[in-house]
Motif scaffolding. Structure first.
Motif, PDB file in Angstrom:
ATOM      1  N   ASN A 125     123.846  59.432  17.855  1.00  0.00           N
ATOM      2  CA  ASN A 125     123.030  58.338  18.582  1.00  0.00           C
ATOM      3  C   ASN A 125     124.197  57.134  18.942  1.00  0.00           C
ATOM      4  O   ASN A 125     125.027  56.785  17.729  1.00  0.00           O
ATOM      5  N   ILE A 126     124.576  56.777  20.025  1.00  0.00           N
ATOM      6  CA  ILE A 126     125.565  56.063  20.426  1.00  0.00           C
ATOM      7  C   ILE A 126     125.023  54.821  21.353  1.00  0.00           C
ATOM      8  O   ILE A 126     124.389  54.979  22.172  1.00  0.00           O
ATOM      9  N   HIS A 127     125.392  53.797  20.927  1.00  0.00           N
ATOM     10  CA  HIS A 127     124.969  52.428  21.687  1.00  0.00           C
ATOM     11  C   HIS A 127     125.644  52.677  23.114  1.00  0.00           C
ATOM     12  O   HIS A 127     126.740  53.103  23.343  1.00  0.00           O
ATOM     13  N   GLU A 128     124.597  52.244  24.037  1.00  0.00           N
ATOM     14  CA  GLU A 128     124.990  52.653  25.506  1.00  0.00           C
ATOM     15  C   GLU A 128     126.131  51.841  25.926  1.00  0.00           C
ATOM     16  O   GLU A 128     126.785  52.123  26.628  1.00  0.00           O
ATOM     17  N   ASN A 129     126.397  50.596  25.162  1.00  0.00           N
ATOM     18  CA  ASN A 129     127.582  49.835  25.582  1.00  0.00           C
ATOM     19  C   ASN A 129     128.992  50.316  24.688  1.00  0.00           C
ATOM     20  O   ASN A 129     130.025  49.590  24.890  1.00  0.00           O
ATOM     21  N   ASN A 130     128.912  51.165  23.793  1.00  0.00           N
ATOM     22  CA  ASN A 130     130.065  51.539  22.953  1.00  0.00           C
ATOM     23  C   ASN A 130     131.015  52.505  23.861  1.00  0.00           C
ATOM     24  O   ASN A 130     130.843  53.609  23.652  1.00  0.00           O
ATOM     25  N   ILE A 131     131.510  52.107  24.603  1.00  0.00           N
ATOM     26  CA  ILE A 131     132.085  53.098  25.695  1.00  0.00           C
ATOM     27  C   ILE A 131     133.344  53.893  25.026  1.00  0.00           C
ATOM     28  O   ILE A 131     133.352  55.021  25.361  1.00  0.00           O
ATOM     29  N   PRO A 132     134.218  53.541  24.082  1.00  0.00           N
ATOM     30  CA  PRO A 132     134.950  54.377  23.298  1.00  0.00           C
ATOM     31  C   PRO A 132     134.303  55.578  22.658  1.00  0.00           C
ATOM     32  O   PRO A 132     134.606  56.774  22.634  1.00  0.00           O
ATOM     33  N   SER A 133     133.184  55.402  21.883  1.00  0.00           N
ATOM     34  CA  SER A 133     132.284  56.401  21.302  1.00  0.00           C
ATOM     35  C   SER A 133     131.927  57.348  22.471  1.00  0.00           C
ATOM     36  O   SER A 133     131.813  58.718  22.132  1.00  0.00           O
ATOM     37  N   LYS A 134     131.240  56.714  23.509  1.00  0.00           N
ATOM     38  CA  LYS A 134     130.468  57.903  24.578  1.00  0.00           C
ATOM     39  C   LYS A 134     131.750  58.516  25.194  1.00  0.00           C
ATOM     40  O   LYS A 134     131.504  59.951  25.214  1.00  0.00           O
ATOM     41  N   LYS A 135     133.062  57.846  25.295  1.00  0.00           N
ATOM     42  CA  LYS A 135     134.287  59.108  25.872  1.00  0.00           C
ATOM     43  C   LYS A 135     134.510  60.000  24.922  1.00  0.00           C
ATOM     44  O   LYS A 135     134.964  61.147  25.294  1.00  0.00           O
ATOM     45  N   LEU A 136     134.625  59.648  23.429  1.00  0.00           N
ATOM     46  CA  LEU A 136     134.884  60.753  22.544  1.00  0.00           C
ATOM     47  C   LEU A 136     134.074  61.800  22.475  1.00  0.00           C
ATOM     48  O   LEU A 136     134.416  62.983  22.632  1.00  0.00           O
ATOM     49  N   VAL A 137     132.778  61.678  22.610  1.00  0.00           N
ATOM     50  CA  VAL A 137     131.666  62.632  22.360  1.00  0.00           C
ATOM     51  C   VAL A 137     131.813  63.372  23.620  1.00  0.00           C
ATOM     52  O   VAL A 137     131.623  64.695  23.869  1.00  0.00           O
ATOM     53  N   GLU A 138     131.968  62.912  25.029  1.00  0.00           N
ATOM     54  CA  GLU A 138     131.983  63.416  26.090  1.00  0.00           C
ATOM     55  C   GLU A 138     133.129  64.387  26.315  1.00  0.00           C
ATOM     56  O   GLU A 138     133.191  65.449  26.880  1.00  0.00           O
ATOM     57  N   LYS A 139     134.477  63.964  25.781  1.00  0.00           N
ATOM     58  CA  LYS A 139     135.525  64.591  25.804  1.00  0.00           C
ATOM     59  C   LYS A 139     135.435  65.867  24.786  1.00  0.00           C
ATOM     60  O   LYS A 139     136.020  66.922  25.181  1.00  0.00           O
ATOM     61  N   LEU A 140     134.591  65.602  23.921  1.00  0.00           N
ATOM     62  CA  LEU A 140     134.432  67.110  23.081  1.00  0.00           C
ATOM     63  C   LEU A 140     133.426  67.895  23.616  1.00  0.00           C
ATOM     64  O   LEU A 140     133.065  69.027  23.105  1.00  0.00           O
ATOM     65  N   GLY A 141     132.605  67.471  24.699  1.00  0.00           N
ATOM     66  CA  GLY A 141     131.769  68.507  25.467  1.00  0.00           C
ATOM     67  C   GLY A 141     130.173  68.033  25.121  1.00  0.00           C
ATOM     68  O   GLY A 141     129.487  68.782  25.393  1.00  0.00           O
ATOM     69  N   PHE A 142     130.049  66.991  24.349  1.00  0.00           N
ATOM     70  CA  PHE A 142     128.716  66.484  24.148  1.00  0.00           C
ATOM     71  C   PHE A 142     127.851  66.207  25.401  1.00  0.00           C
ATOM     72  O   PHE A 142     128.534  65.587  26.119  1.00  0.00           O
ATOM     73  N   LYS A 143     126.543  66.657  25.444  1.00  0.00           N
ATOM     74  CA  LYS A 143     125.785  66.235  26.813  1.00  0.00           C
ATOM     75  C   LYS A 143     124.705  65.371  26.297  1.00  0.00           C
ATOM     76  O   LYS A 143     124.127  65.089  25.499  1.00  0.00           O
ATOM     77  N   LEU A 144     124.596  64.359  27.316  1.00  0.00           N
ATOM     78  CA  LEU A 144     123.793  63.358  27.218  1.00  0.00           C
ATOM     79  C   LEU A 144     122.372  63.792  27.165  1.00  0.00           C
ATOM     80  O   LEU A 144     121.957  64.556  28.322  1.00  0.00           O
ATOM     81  N   LYS A 145     121.357  63.706  26.301  1.00  0.00           N
ATOM     82  CA  LYS A 145     120.118  64.167  26.192  1.00  0.00           C
ATOM     83  C   LYS A 145     118.960  63.288  26.338  1.00  0.00           C
ATOM     84  O   LYS A 145     117.942  63.737  26.810  1.00  0.00           O
ATOM     85  N   GLY A 146     119.194  62.029  26.225  1.00  0.00           N
ATOM     86  CA  GLY A 146     118.212  61.013  26.234  1.00  0.00           C
ATOM     87  C   GLY A 146     118.760  59.801  25.818  1.00  0.00           C
ATOM     88  O   GLY A 146     119.650  59.565  25.236  1.00  0.00           O
ATOM     89  N   SER A 147     117.592  58.934  25.647  1.00  0.00           N
ATOM     90  CA  SER A 147     117.654  57.532  25.027  1.00  0.00           C
ATOM     91  C   SER A 147     116.623  57.521  23.689  1.00  0.00           C
ATOM     92  O   SER A 147     115.666  57.927  23.974  1.00  0.00           O
ATOM     93  N   GLY A 148     117.155  56.678  22.944  1.00  0.00           N
ATOM     94  CA  GLY A 148     116.336  56.061  21.576  1.00  0.00           C
ATOM     95  C   GLY A 148     115.739  54.782  21.701  1.00  0.00           C
ATOM     96  O   GLY A 148     115.672  54.278  22.897  1.00  0.00           O
ATOM     97  N   ASN A 149     116.020  54.186  20.883  1.00  0.00           N
ATOM     98  CA  ASN A 149     115.519  52.954  20.301  1.00  0.00           C
ATOM     99  C   ASN A 149     116.391  51.823  20.832  1.00  0.00           C
ATOM    100  O   ASN A 149     117.780  52.034  20.987  1.00  0.00           O
ATOM    101  N   ASN A 150     115.942  50.818  21.387  1.00  0.00           N
ATOM    102  CA  ASN A 150     116.600  49.518  21.749  1.00  0.00           C
ATOM    103  C   ASN A 150     117.095  48.865  20.368  1.00  0.00           C
ATOM    104  O   ASN A 150     116.441  48.680  19.543  1.00  0.00           O
ATOM    105  N   ARG A 151     118.236  48.249  20.386  1.00  0.00           N
ATOM    106  CA  ARG A 151     118.688  47.704  19.393  1.00  0.00           C
ATOM    107  C   ARG A 151     119.725  46.780  19.400  1.00  0.00           C
ATOM    108  O   ARG A 151     120.368  46.911  20.452  1.00  0.00           O
ATOM    109  N   SER A 152     120.009  45.820  18.514  1.00  0.00           N
ATOM    110  CA  SER A 152     121.159  44.871  18.782  1.00  0.00           C
ATOM    111  C   SER A 152     122.343  45.280  18.026  1.00  0.00           C
ATOM    112  O   SER A 152     122.217  45.732  16.779  1.00  0.00           O
ATOM    113  N   HIS A 153     123.549  45.094  18.545  1.00  0.00           N
ATOM    114  CA  HIS A 153     124.746  45.652  17.852  1.00  0.00           C
ATOM    115  C   HIS A 153     125.774  44.276  17.934  1.00  0.00           C
ATOM    116  O   HIS A 153     125.815  43.810  18.898  1.00  0.00           O
ATOM    117  N   TYR A 154     126.493  44.106  16.796  1.00  0.00           N
ATOM    118  CA  TYR A 154     127.241  42.859  16.820  1.00  0.00           C
ATOM    119  C   TYR A 154     128.473  42.765  17.924  1.00  0.00           C
ATOM    120  O   TYR A 154     128.800  41.827  18.329  1.00  0.00           O
TER     121      TYR A 154
END
Length: 172
Positions: A125-154
């Motif tokens: 589960n990766i916050h939608e604005n966490n671009i580095p983490s999204k890039k990491l899992v995408e580079k590893l071949g992970f696929k976006l499957k959906g979205s979960g809860n709305n939350r606040s992150h510092y």
């Protein structure tokens, strides 16, 4: 189940499974962990992210070979050994970000989980604005499957948790 996990190694890192390590307190404060993971209840316990006992999780500490210093951690949680599925999370000290170290660590752990332990699926589960983490899992071949809860992150503000997944049969 803990007995099946073992120390792993990459070119620049030792990935060491430990139940608890006080050195993690030198890398991250409890407040940083709360801010990163968004769990206020972390402040109420000693340091549960680094203590896998009782929370169905496994931690590998990322130790830089060059300095023999703990620089981060990789966490498997919500492990279902029967179905061979789990979730993953990770954190690395600021000074080690964007050097490919987390990619190196995650790739080695996923090799172990999929090839040796025969896990069927691992998700993150990766916050939608966490671009580095999204890039990491995408580079590893992970696929976006959906979205979960709305939350606040510092760091990333209000937003959705995006759910990424990798099936063992798709891991290369």
């Amino acid at each position: 189940m803990v007995e099946i996990f073992r120390k792993l190694e990459t070119e620049r890192l030792i990935l060491d499974y430990r139940k608890y390590c006080s050195e993690m307190n030198d890398v991250f404060t409890k407040e940083e962990l709360v801010n990163h993971y968004g769990h206020e209840n972390l402040l109420k316990t000693q340091n549960p992210l680094w203590d896998s006992e009782g929370n169905n999780g496994i931690i590998w500490h990322l130790i830089e070979k060059k300095s023999d210093k703990i620089i981060g951690a990789f966490h498997l949680h919500n492990i279902n050994a029967k179905l061979k599925i789990c979730k993953m999370g990770y954190i690395i000290a600021n000074e080690y970000k964007r050097k490919g170290l987390m990619f190196e660590a995650v790739k080695e752990i996923l090799n172990y989980m999929f090839y040796e332990l025969k896990f069927r699926m691992i998700s993150a589960n990766i916050h939608e604005n966490n671009i580095p983490s999204k890039k990491l899992v995408e580079k590893l071949g992970f696929k976006l499957k959906g979205s979960g809860n709305n939350r606040s992150h510092y760091l990333f503000g209000e937003g959705l948790d995006l759910i990424y997944a990798m099936k063992g049969k798709d891991w290369k």
